[in-house]
Write a protein that holds these residues in place. Structure first.
Motif, PDB file in Angstrom:
ATOM      1  N   ASN A  13       0.846  -1.189   0.000  1.00 12.14           N
ATOM      2  CA  ASN A  13       0.000   0.000   0.000  1.00 12.14           C
ATOM      3  C   ASN A  13       0.883   1.241   0.000  1.00 12.14           C
ATOM      4  N   SER A  14       0.633   2.188  -0.877  1.00  7.51           N
ATOM      5  CA  SER A  14       1.537   3.329  -1.045  1.00  7.51           C
ATOM      6  C   SER A  14       1.603   4.194   0.217  1.00  7.51           C
ATOM      7  N   ALA A  15       0.459   4.412   0.876  1.00  5.63           N
ATOM      8  CA  ALA A  15       0.472   5.228   2.088  1.00  5.63           C
ATOM      9  C   ALA A  15       1.204   4.509   3.224  1.00  5.63           C
ATOM     10  N   ASP A  16       0.968   3.223   3.359  1.00  5.19           N
ATOM     11  CA  ASP A  16       1.668   2.457   4.385  1.00  5.19           C
ATOM     12  C   ASP A  16       3.164   2.369   4.094  1.00  5.19           C
ATOM     13  N   GLU A  17       3.510   2.206   2.837  1.00  5.30           N
ATOM     14  CA  GLU A  17       4.929   2.121   2.490  1.00  5.30           C
ATOM     15  C   GLU A  17       5.655   3.413   2.834  1.00  5.30           C
ATOM     16  N   ALA A  18       4.977   4.532   2.669  1.00  9.82           N
ATOM     17  CA  ALA A  18       5.577   5.816   3.027  1.00  9.82           C
ATOM     18  C   ALA A  18       5.870   5.878   4.523  1.00  9.82           C
ATOM     19  N   LEU A  19       4.970   5.291   5.320  1.00 12.31           N
ATOM     20  CA  LEU A  19       5.227   5.216   6.753  1.00 12.31           C
ATOM     21  C   LEU A  19       6.443   4.343   7.039  1.00 12.31           C
ATOM     22  N   ILE A  20       6.443   3.159   6.451  1.00 20.84           N
ATOM     23  CA  ILE A  20       7.487   2.170   6.743  1.00 20.84           C
ATOM     24  C   ILE A  20       8.875   2.697   6.417  1.00 20.84           C
ATOM     25  N   THR A  21       8.994   3.384   5.312  1.00 19.23           N
ATOM     26  CA  THR A  21      10.323   3.859   4.883  1.00 19.23           C
ATOM     27  C   THR A  21      10.757   5.119   5.618  1.00 19.23           C
ATOM     28  N   ASN A  22       9.904   5.635   6.486  1.00 22.23           N
ATOM     29  CA  ASN A  22      10.246   6.792   7.314  1.00 22.23           C
ATOM     30  C   ASN A  22      10.943   6.292   8.579  1.00 22.23           C
ATOM     31  N   GLU A  23      12.169   6.722   8.782  1.00 23.52           N
ATOM     32  CA  GLU A  23      12.956   6.246   9.920  1.00 23.52           C
ATOM     33  C   GLU A  23      12.286   6.561  11.245  1.00 23.52           C
ATOM     34  N   ARG A  24      11.633   7.720  11.344  1.00 23.83           N
ATOM     35  CA  ARG A  24      10.969   8.085  12.592  1.00 23.83           C
ATOM     36  C   ARG A  24       9.842   7.104  12.900  1.00 23.83           C
ATOM     37  N   PHE A  25       9.089   6.681  11.875  1.00 22.49           N
ATOM     38  CA  PHE A  25       8.011   5.720  12.120  1.00 22.49           C
ATOM     39  C   PHE A  25       8.577   4.394  12.624  1.00 22.49           C
TER      40      PHE A  25
END
Length: 406
Positions: free
Chosen positions: A374-386
């Motif tokens: 999922n594009s929105a979830d992937e953006a979260l995952i690849t964020n180091e802070r998340f």
């Protein structure tokens, strides 16, 4: 050569078929032949049915080695023996996990013997300590177990047995077991009840010492805080087993799980936890190797970290998974904290067949982070802070679980 009877000759022919055909191509003709089998390893899976999803059939139990099986045939795929446990209960065991014996008959009419219930004494156990229920049997009969809650209890069924237990010796050294008793719930099904002192189960193991069935019940930690606990952290996948791949970033699940696992490790060690990692680099480790390592480490609990993926790109969210009902509280507290990271909810999933949810030896939870598909979830995952927040959420969930268990 001494002449054999009809049954022995037929079994000998079966054995010749097995040895001559590794893929069991010749077995359809003996699908209903009765055999005596023995489990090969201490990690032999026994299933309710054959199943159709990628995780296979629902697992009934993991049997110890040299457990005797009443084999009544083979399934149509020629991969599983059909096993008769009781007149109205059948199970399935992988063919490669069973050794067929043409000389020994299945022990019919087995009678149970006397029991001893006892516990580790002071100074006996350097690591975790246990209580034990030892049930004497004439053979290493098959069994299944389950956890129950409200009240907290273990239930173990022994198949092919009839009670002849006339006394149960209970020693004062027990700490985690309140009461034990039994009943014959059906023909060839002997049920053992073990009432636990504490509401939260901290794990149990079932194995044989010769023909004595031993149910080893783990006592709670000495203190209900993180300091001093041993916690296993499993970074999912590794090596050539890359896991899922991000549609946008192209990053592999194995890399991201390892990153979160390392962050969680740092948080736990800072809190005084002894952390056991299933892998410390990009290494390929199979399920069996990981489970054996954890059987040796005997952690107080285990968390396995993964990221989810689906063929439906719209699906998203975080989730936690458990198999045994006694370990659901751990999965619930971790999920509650994960939802505070801003991720949406995919859910708390029970009776899951993931290999690290199967062990009963310690509380365990599978954490599935957001969906790489999922594009929105992937953006979260690849964020180091998340990922840091995800590790912190798991740490907080574990801490709350331990406090609530008090």
């Amino acid at each position: 050569m001494k002449a054999c009877n009809v049954q022995s000759c037929r079994l000998l022919m079966v054995l010749l078929c097995l040895s001559a055909s590794p893929v069991l191509a010749q077995l359809p003709s003996i699908r209903d032949t009765v055999l005596t089998g023995y489990t090969r390893t201490a990690l032999t899976p026994m299933y309710y049915g054959l199943g159709t999803d990628r995780l296979g059939g629902a697992r009934m139990e993991t049997l110890d080695s040299n457990v005797v099986l009443n084999v009544t045939g083979i399934d149509s795929t020629q991969k599983f023996w059909r096993v008769r446990l009781a007149p109205s209960l059948t199970a399935f065991v992988p063919v490669e996990q069973v050794r067929v014996d043409t000389l020994q008959p299945y022990p019919v009419g087995s009678l149970t013997g006397n029991w001893t219930v006892y516990g580790d004494t002071a100074g006996q156990a350097l690591g975790p300590s246990f209580d034990y229920v030892a049930v004497r049997l004439p053979a290493r009969l098959p069994y299944r177990s389950q956890q129950q809650v409200n009240p907290s209890r273990l239930v173990v069924d022994v198949f092919g047995a009839t009670p002849n237990t006339n006394w149960i010796t209970q020693l004062r050294s027990v700490q985690a077991i309140r009461n034990v008793w039994f009943e014959q719930i059906a023909d060839e099904t002997f049920r053992i009840y073990i009432d636990l002192v504490h509401e939260q189960s901290w794990g149990y193991s079932i194995y044989y010492q010769r023909n004595t069935l031993v149910i080893r019940v783990r006592r709670p930690p000495k203190t209900y805080r993180l300091r001093g606990l041993t916690i296993a952290v499993d970074a999912g996948h590794g090596g050539s087993n890359t896991g899922a791949k991000g549609n946008q970033s192209g990053r592999f699940e194995k890399e991201l799980t390892f990153d979160v696992a390392q962050r969680l490790r740092a948080l736990l060690e800072r809190a005084g936890v002894r952390v056991v990692m299933t892998r410390t680099n990009d290494t390929l480790l199979g399920p069996t190797a990981r489970i054996i390592a954890m059987r040796q480490a005997l952690p107080d609990m285990l968390v396995s970290i993964h990221f989810n993926s689906s063929g439906n790109a719209a699906i998203r969210g975080v989730s936690t998974y458990y198999k045994h009902i006694g370990y659901r509280p751990l999965s619930q507290t971790v999920l509650q904290e994960l939802l505070k990271t801003g991720a949406t909810e995919f859910g708390n999933v029970g009776h899951f067949n993931f290999f690290f949810n199967v062990p009963t030896d310690y509380p365990n939870v599978l954490v599935e982070g957001p969906f790489l598909s999922n594009s929105a979830d992937e953006a979260l995952i690849t964020n180091e802070r998340f990922r840091q927040n995800m590790a912190k959420a798991i740490w907080k969930g574990i801490r709350k679980f331990v406090k609530k268990a008090r």
